[in-house]
Design a protein around this motif. Sequence first.
Motif, short mmCIF file in Angstrom:
data_model
loop_
_atom_site.label_atom_id
_atom_site.label_comp_id
_atom_site.label_asym_id
_atom_site.label_seq_id
_atom_site.Cartn_x
_atom_site.Cartn_y
_atom_site.Cartn_z
N LEU A 55 22.07 -44.23 -25.14
CA LEU A 55 22.93 -45.36 -24.81
C LEU A 55 23.17 -45.38 -23.30
O LEU A 55 24.23 -44.91 -22.83
N PRO A 56 22.23 -45.89 -22.50
CA PRO A 56 22.46 -45.96 -21.06
C PRO A 56 23.63 -46.90 -20.75
O PRO A 56 23.85 -47.88 -21.46
N SER A 57 24.34 -46.62 -19.69
CA SER A 57 25.48 -47.45 -19.30
C SER A 57 25.19 -48.17 -17.98
O SER A 57 24.92 -47.52 -16.96
N GLY A 58 25.22 -49.50 -18.02
CA GLY A 58 25.04 -50.29 -16.80
C GLY A 58 23.61 -50.41 -16.34
O GLY A 58 23.34 -51.00 -15.29
N VAL A 59 22.67 -49.86 -17.10
CA VAL A 59 21.26 -49.93 -16.72
C VAL A 59 20.41 -50.08 -17.98
O VAL A 59 20.85 -49.82 -19.10
N ALA A 60 19.18 -50.50 -17.77
CA ALA A 60 18.15 -50.40 -18.81
C ALA A 60 17.17 -49.32 -18.39
O ALA A 60 16.85 -49.17 -17.21
N MET A 61 16.71 -48.56 -19.36
CA MET A 61 15.82 -47.42 -19.10
C MET A 61 14.57 -47.59 -19.94
O MET A 61 14.55 -47.24 -21.13
N HIS A 140 7.60 -52.96 -16.79
CA HIS A 140 8.99 -52.83 -16.38
C HIS A 140 9.32 -51.44 -15.86
O HIS A 140 10.23 -51.29 -15.03
N LEU A 141 8.61 -50.43 -16.29
CA LEU A 141 8.79 -49.11 -15.70
C LEU A 141 8.38 -49.14 -14.24
O LEU A 141 9.06 -48.58 -13.37
N PRO A 164 19.24 -51.54 -13.04
CA PRO A 164 20.68 -51.82 -13.11
C PRO A 164 20.99 -53.22 -13.64
O PRO A 164 20.22 -54.16 -13.43
N VAL A 165 22.12 -53.32 -14.32
CA VAL A 165 22.55 -54.63 -14.83
C VAL A 165 22.85 -55.57 -13.67
O VAL A 165 22.53 -56.75 -13.71
N THR A 166 23.47 -55.04 -12.63
CA THR A 166 23.82 -55.85 -11.46
C THR A 166 22.91 -55.48 -10.28
O THR A 166 22.28 -54.42 -10.26
N HIS A 167 22.85 -56.37 -9.33
CA HIS A 167 22.10 -56.14 -8.09
C HIS A 167 20.61 -55.92 -8.32
O HIS A 167 19.93 -55.27 -7.53
N SER A 168 20.08 -56.44 -9.41
CA SER A 168 18.65 -56.29 -9.66
C SER A 168 18.13 -57.54 -10.37
O SER A 168 18.70 -57.97 -11.37
N PHE A 171 16.61 -56.85 -14.42
CA PHE A 171 17.29 -56.52 -15.68
C PHE A 171 17.16 -57.64 -16.70
O PHE A 171 16.77 -57.41 -17.85
N GLU A 172 17.50 -58.88 -16.30
CA GLU A 172 17.44 -60.00 -17.25
C GLU A 172 16.02 -60.24 -17.72
O GLU A 172 15.79 -60.57 -18.89
#
Length: 300
Positions: A55-61, A140-141, A164-168, A171-172
């Motif tokens: 369960l990553p927080s604030g990011v996608a891995m 995506h990697l 990161p969810v933000t500043h990237s 992510f979307e």
Amino acid sequence: MPSTFEANVLSWDHVENAAVAQAREVGALPFVPCHVALLPGSVKGLGTPWGSVVLPSGVAMPSAVENVGAGAYAVRLGCRSTDLPERIDYLEDILEEVSADSTVLDIAGGYKLSLGLDLDTDEVWVLTNTFGACDIHREHLQSAQEWNAAFLSETCDTAHAHIPVTHSPFFEDYIADVEATQFDHTHVRVSLANAAIAAMIAFGVPGDPLHVGIESPSNSLKLEEHGGATHFVARKGAISAQHGELGIIPAHMGSTTHIVRGLNGPGSYSSASALALIADQVDLIEWVATLAEVTSYVAQ
């Protein structure tokens, strides 16, 4: 039941030592505050172990899912073994003909279409497995690696690159691609099974096209609530096993597939391993049916 909790990793028995070491590396990452669930049968993978839930927080891995869309589907054909043609090559020809559409292979990244026989009831099932979209993971990697290299003071380990969810801007795009791929794979699995049922009926096998099937992704990213918060749950070589939810432990080394029911096992984020025997995870799932393979067609 879980056997150890150490270094932010909740581990079950029957896991590879290398998988434990890899899970501890993941659990130590600053964007993985929740424990890593290392389920029975786990083995070392790329970045994260197969048979794990993160369960990553604030990011996608990306490496926490890897082969996006992989999974299984099972549905009753509506007949028994005595209703099938005596010659197995007739069944093989039907499955191969159903699989002739090359666009299906492009979407699925390889698949298996098979018939299984319930060892208790003698009912015939149609099974489909798709092997996942490795290209989505690689694309995506690479994007994550490029972002990490450009904006992090210290470059993240390649396999642990994150978005990161933000500043990237990535992510979307990643979430949209994963959701579309998961939808496409589900559609392929269901469509292949339905086409096989229709072909069997046309051949003269008594069947019922209205049975409701069981859909069971094994490499997935899904928004769920755990511990009172909403998370993107990354399952890799693991299936959702919420209380009462039906799932599939597909055939691997052998030719037997198991239909199981989830028990919402504690600490597993409502998951079960797609790599282990039912006997090794009785706190996570319970047995429903065992299907022995009659025949199959594999496209890669």
